[in-house]
Design a protein around this motif. Sequence first.
Motif: not given
Length: 484
Positions: A207, A211, A227, A436
Amino acid sequence: MPVEWAGSGPGLLVTIDRGGGAGLRTQLEEQLRAAIRGGRLAGNEPLPSSRELARALGLSRGLVQDCYAQLQAEGYLTSRPGSATRVAPGVVVRPDAQAPSTIAEQRPRYPVADFRHGVPDLGLAPRAEWAWAVQQTLRAAPNAAFDYGEPVGARALREVLASYLGRVRAVAATAEDLIVCAGMQQALGLVVGALAAAGFTRIGFEDPGSGANVADLTAAAGIGAVPVAVDEGGLDVGALARSGADAVFVTPAHQWPTGVVLTGPRRLELIAWARATGAIIVEDDYDAEFRYDRDPVGSLQGLAPDCVVSLGTVSKSLAPALRLGWIVTPPRLHAALARGKWRADRGSPGLDQLALAALLESGRYDRHLRRVRAEYAARRETLLAALERHAPHLPVTGLAAGFHAVLHLPPGTGEAAFIAAAASRGVGLYGMASLYVGEVHPQPRLILGFGNTSRAAIESGIAAIADIRGSSGPRRSRCTDGRR
């Protein structure tokens, strides 16, 4: 010649081109299907008789009857004795059915430069070399090569791959350890399925990184995903150990998207964690072929073949359209992966595998890589020079390998606003925030892909965005992991 007839609903124009490439019956069938799908011929609407339509179009009645019969068999039309042929009720209407757009057509077009990442220069695909390899395969392949092959892949390719990967990536494997697959997506899906079948319950992933894709595959397999942070040394192994994961997906050679390389100490720490817990490391050998500042870092699998699954493809080195990749697997997962591959498609295209083997064995693959590596290196230098000339206040990282860079915007700059401003100037930019899963990094960053962007477009694109509001500042640009 065109003809128009009126039914109980709107009229319909049918055009028959006798000089076209498609047959007359095919043209008529396709236009009637499109009209029904698009709602221009409604359910229960009568069509003209075969005799009437044949006369109007100057076709034989038998051809029109065959066309109607085909569309009846497919469920588009219905017919009863003594009644007109009609459009079948219940066909789903798609107003856009006549002109479905492709993914490429839906993508925004940027006339100055498009810094889209993840795509090589498709114009550099080795067409002549691939044609030679296919011709060699067809000339030399025995009759048995045209039968269903081994689900795990053609032995000839697995043997050549094992030798090649050992030579250039320091992989420790034989042909028995390899499974040929249809690119990275299938490879990762097969591995996730095999891990689930073996009782693994939670997979860690980098991360920022891929993801969303990993989480989607793990959810489909009924296992969890978590993550794990990435810093300047690569994956945080301490955070991984605290996450409760019993497997992890990593890109150690060139982390996607930050571009950092997993350091030597981190590699040893990661392997120690896997061996102590019985975990599996899934290595995507991402961008390993394209290293510019030194020799490529060897595969993680070579250090620990007992607990590392290594995935690779020719999507970047040759072309994504070939859909060829491989899995190097430890013995404990081989049977599950082989079963998964057999269930998925019974094996990747056999002749393409033999062509790839010929390309590798002949040395033409290596020569092609040297040519394209030199071109990408030149584009990398163009990007650095353009940033130095037009935007020396913007630092750039991640350029040691691959064909994307990370551009760091000044603190407080709105990533989305910067991207929108660039788009208004004809430049396509892409932010990192969407990659993210956990807490978003406070500094706004952009991913500049230059694989499918010409040197001239790189120069023009950087010049066009240099003075976007919020991008100016006192700092000079720098490349912390390359020549700058």
